[in-house]
Write a protein that holds these residues in place. Structure first.
Motif, mmCIF file in Angstrom:
data_model
loop_
_atom_site.group_PDB
_atom_site.id
_atom_site.type_symbol
_atom_site.label_atom_id
_atom_site.label_comp_id
_atom_site.label_asym_id
_atom_site.label_seq_id
_atom_site.Cartn_x
_atom_site.Cartn_y
_atom_site.Cartn_z
ATOM 1 N N PRO A 63 9.405 6.666 7.992
ATOM 2 C CA PRO A 63 9.232 5.266 8.384
ATOM 3 C C PRO A 63 7.853 4.973 8.979
ATOM 4 O O PRO A 63 7.254 5.828 9.613
ATOM 5 C CB PRO A 63 10.324 5.045 9.429
ATOM 6 C CG PRO A 63 11.108 6.298 9.536
ATOM 7 C CD PRO A 63 10.442 7.346 8.728
ATOM 8 N N TYR A 64 7.406 3.752 8.752
ATOM 9 C CA TYR A 64 6.122 3.261 9.279
ATOM 10 C C TYR A 64 4.955 4.123 8.793
ATOM 11 O O TYR A 64 4.066 4.491 9.539
ATOM 12 C CB TYR A 64 6.152 3.171 10.812
ATOM 13 C CG TYR A 64 7.300 2.337 11.294
ATOM 14 C CD1 TYR A 64 7.310 0.963 11.066
ATOM 15 C CD2 TYR A 64 8.389 2.911 11.933
ATOM 16 C CE1 TYR A 64 8.386 0.188 11.471
ATOM 17 C CE2 TYR A 64 9.466 2.139 12.346
ATOM 18 C CZ TYR A 64 9.446 0.774 12.110
ATOM 19 O OH TYR A 64 10.513 0.008 12.514
ATOM 20 N N PHE A 65 4.954 4.386 7.504
ATOM 21 C CA PHE A 65 3.967 5.264 6.877
ATOM 22 C C PHE A 65 2.612 4.582 6.736
ATOM 23 O O PHE A 65 2.520 3.474 6.203
ATOM 24 C CB PHE A 65 4.481 5.680 5.501
ATOM 25 C CG PHE A 65 3.688 6.745 4.820
ATOM 26 C CD1 PHE A 65 3.755 8.056 5.250
ATOM 27 C CD2 PHE A 65 2.884 6.448 3.735
ATOM 28 C CE1 PHE A 65 3.036 9.056 4.605
ATOM 29 C CE2 PHE A 65 2.168 7.420 3.088
ATOM 30 C CZ PHE A 65 2.241 8.736 3.525
ATOM 31 N N LEU A 66 1.576 5.244 7.229
ATOM 32 C CA LEU A 66 0.188 4.793 7.092
ATOM 33 C C LEU A 66 -0.574 5.900 6.352
ATOM 34 O O LEU A 66 -1.025 6.862 6.964
ATOM 35 C CB LEU A 66 -0.448 4.556 8.466
ATOM 36 C CG LEU A 66 0.154 3.464 9.333
ATOM 37 C CD1 LEU A 66 -0.431 3.518 10.745
ATOM 38 C CD2 LEU A 66 -0.081 2.099 8.705
ATOM 39 N N ARG A 67 -0.687 5.766 5.032
ATOM 40 C CA ARG A 67 -1.389 6.792 4.233
ATOM 41 C C ARG A 67 -2.882 6.698 4.506
ATOM 42 O O ARG A 67 -3.471 5.622 4.469
ATOM 43 C CB ARG A 67 -1.122 6.589 2.755
ATOM 44 C CG ARG A 67 -1.714 7.708 1.887
ATOM 45 C CD ARG A 67 -1.493 7.464 0.398
ATOM 46 N NE ARG A 67 -0.101 7.260 0.046
ATOM 47 C CZ ARG A 67 0.770 8.228 -0.191
ATOM 48 N NH1 ARG A 67 0.396 9.493 -0.073
ATOM 49 N NH2 ARG A 67 2.018 7.938 -0.523
ATOM 50 N N PHE A 68 -3.508 7.876 4.776
ATOM 51 C CA PHE A 68 -4.957 7.907 4.980
ATOM 52 C C PHE A 68 -5.656 8.895 4.053
ATOM 53 O O PHE A 68 -6.870 8.950 4.026
ATOM 54 C CB PHE A 68 -5.320 8.186 6.445
ATOM 55 C CG PHE A 68 -4.864 9.527 6.971
ATOM 56 C CD1 PHE A 68 -5.594 10.674 6.751
ATOM 57 C CD2 PHE A 68 -3.690 9.622 7.700
ATOM 58 C CE1 PHE A 68 -5.178 11.901 7.246
ATOM 59 C CE2 PHE A 68 -3.273 10.835 8.205
ATOM 60 C CZ PHE A 68 -4.009 11.986 7.974
ATOM 61 N N SER A 69 -4.912 9.685 3.290
ATOM 62 C CA SER A 69 -5.489 10.552 2.250
ATOM 63 C C SER A 69 -4.477 10.612 1.117
ATOM 64 O O SER A 69 -3.389 10.047 1.221
ATOM 65 C CB SER A 69 -5.809 11.947 2.798
ATOM 66 O OG SER A 69 -4.640 12.731 2.917
ATOM 67 N N ASP A 70 -4.821 11.308 0.047
ATOM 68 C CA ASP A 70 -3.923 11.346 -1.109
ATOM 69 C C ASP A 70 -2.495 11.723 -0.743
ATOM 70 O O ASP A 70 -1.551 11.099 -1.189
ATOM 71 C CB ASP A 70 -4.447 12.318 -2.168
ATOM 72 C CG ASP A 70 -5.676 11.779 -2.884
ATOM 73 O OD1 ASP A 70 -5.916 10.559 -2.826
ATOM 74 O OD2 ASP A 70 -6.406 12.580 -3.492
ATOM 75 N N ALA A 71 -2.328 12.760 0.048
ATOM 76 C CA ALA A 71 -0.984 13.264 0.333
ATOM 77 C C ALA A 71 -0.560 13.135 1.787
ATOM 78 O O ALA A 71 0.538 13.557 2.135
ATOM 79 C CB ALA A 71 -0.893 14.731 -0.091
ATOM 80 N N CYS A 72 -1.390 12.604 2.663
ATOM 81 C CA CYS A 72 -1.072 12.593 4.101
ATOM 82 C C CYS A 72 -1.130 11.194 4.699
ATOM 83 O O CYS A 72 -1.898 10.354 4.261
ATOM 84 C CB CYS A 72 -2.043 13.491 4.862
ATOM 85 S SG CYS A 72 -1.864 15.228 4.433
ATOM 86 N N GLY A 73 -0.323 11.038 5.743
ATOM 87 C CA GLY A 73 -0.314 9.791 6.475
ATOM 88 C C GLY A 73 0.300 9.988 7.849
ATOM 89 O O GLY A 73 0.800 11.063 8.174
ATOM 90 N N LEU A 74 0.247 8.944 8.646
ATOM 91 C CA LEU A 74 0.937 8.921 9.936
ATOM 92 C C LEU A 74 2.292 8.274 9.690
ATOM 93 O O LEU A 74 2.388 7.297 8.941
ATOM 94 C CB LEU A 74 0.162 8.080 10.944
ATOM 95 C CG LEU A 74 -1.190 8.613 11.404
ATOM 96 C CD1 LEU A 74 -2.323 7.972 10.642
ATOM 97 C CD2 LEU A 74 -1.357 8.368 12.882
ATOM 98 N N HIS A 75 3.345 8.789 10.331
ATOM 99 C CA HIS A 75 4.680 8.201 10.192
ATOM 100 C C HIS A 75 5.597 8.707 11.293
ATOM 101 O O HIS A 75 5.294 9.692 11.968
ATOM 102 C CB HIS A 75 5.286 8.484 8.813
ATOM 103 C CG HIS A 75 5.516 9.938 8.521
ATOM 104 N ND1 HIS A 75 6.640 10.613 8.959
ATOM 105 C CD2 HIS A 75 4.778 10.844 7.841
ATOM 106 C CE1 HIS A 75 6.592 11.870 8.544
ATOM 107 N NE2 HIS A 75 5.461 12.040 7.871
ATOM 108 N N ALA A 76 6.723 8.043 11.457
ATOM 109 C CA ALA A 76 7.729 8.480 12.425
ATOM 110 C C ALA A 76 8.367 9.768 11.938
ATOM 111 O O ALA A 76 8.607 9.940 10.740
ATOM 112 C CB ALA A 76 8.794 7.404 12.609
ATOM 113 N N GLY A 77 8.615 10.680 12.875
ATOM 114 C CA GLY A 77 9.251 11.944 12.506
ATOM 115 C C GLY A 77 9.497 12.825 13.712
ATOM 116 O O GLY A 77 9.194 12.455 14.850
#
Length: 179
Positions: free
Chosen positions: A129-143
């Motif tokens: 949830p609340y995914f903020l992709r910043f590279s091809d395969a990575c992002g910030l998100h709830a977890g």
């Protein structure tokens, strides 16, 4: 004779409550109020891999901070200068999740590149949830945050902070990940 209890209570209550307030504080100030004054321009996210912490800045001033869990050994979170390239409130992983059949989990916590799909099953990606992709395969998100690097490269935040960061930025917001 007038009782002084209410006036004493009013005088001392702020002092008594301040330790409780600051002990539970994980942001400075509420971001909701800031959204009305200047939108999301001038924002920047900084992630420190060694400190396992993220900060949100607005016009150079820190407005939120959060513990994080980043990539574990062998699946490190990339460092460098990035920008938010995708926002997805209800994102699901395309690589990690479960095989399910008739709504029931058949095989849990799989990597679709390594685990063959059982007959009659479908893949259900892990929620991010609340995914903020910043590279091809990575992002910030709830977890989940176990207190150390444990992800497959993404930057996990507590649910509440993930929502704050998500709501506070837009596509194009700078993201700096440092070692």
């Amino acid at each position: 004779m007038k009782s002084t209890v209410p006036s004493l209570f009013r005088r001392w209550l702020p002092l008594l409550m301040s330790p409780v307030f600051f002990a539970s504080c994980t942001h400075i100030p509420e971001l909701g109020a800031m959204m009305d004054h200047g939108g999301t321009r001038g924002r920047k996210i900084v992630v420190d891999l060694s400190e396992q912490r993220a900060w949100l800045y607005h016009r150079g001033e820190m407005v939120a901070t959060s513990p994080v869990s980043t990539g574990r050994e062998g699946k490190t979170t990339p460092s460098g200068q990035f920008r938010v390239i995708q926002k997805d409130r209800d994102h699901r992983s395309s690589l990690y999740g479960d095989y399910v059949r008739d709504g029931k989990v058949v095989v849990k916590n799989i990597d679709v590149r390594k685990a063959p799909r059982p007959a009659g099953c479908r893949f259900l990606g892990a929620p991010m949830p609340y995914f903020l992709r910043f590279s091809d395969a990575c992002g910030l998100h709830a977890g989940h945050l176990p207190g150390y690097p444990a992800s497959s490269g993404c930057v996990r935040l507590p649910q509440r902070q993930a929502k704050r960061f998500y709501d506070a930025v837009q596509v194009g917001t700078p993201v700096m990940v440092k070692r």
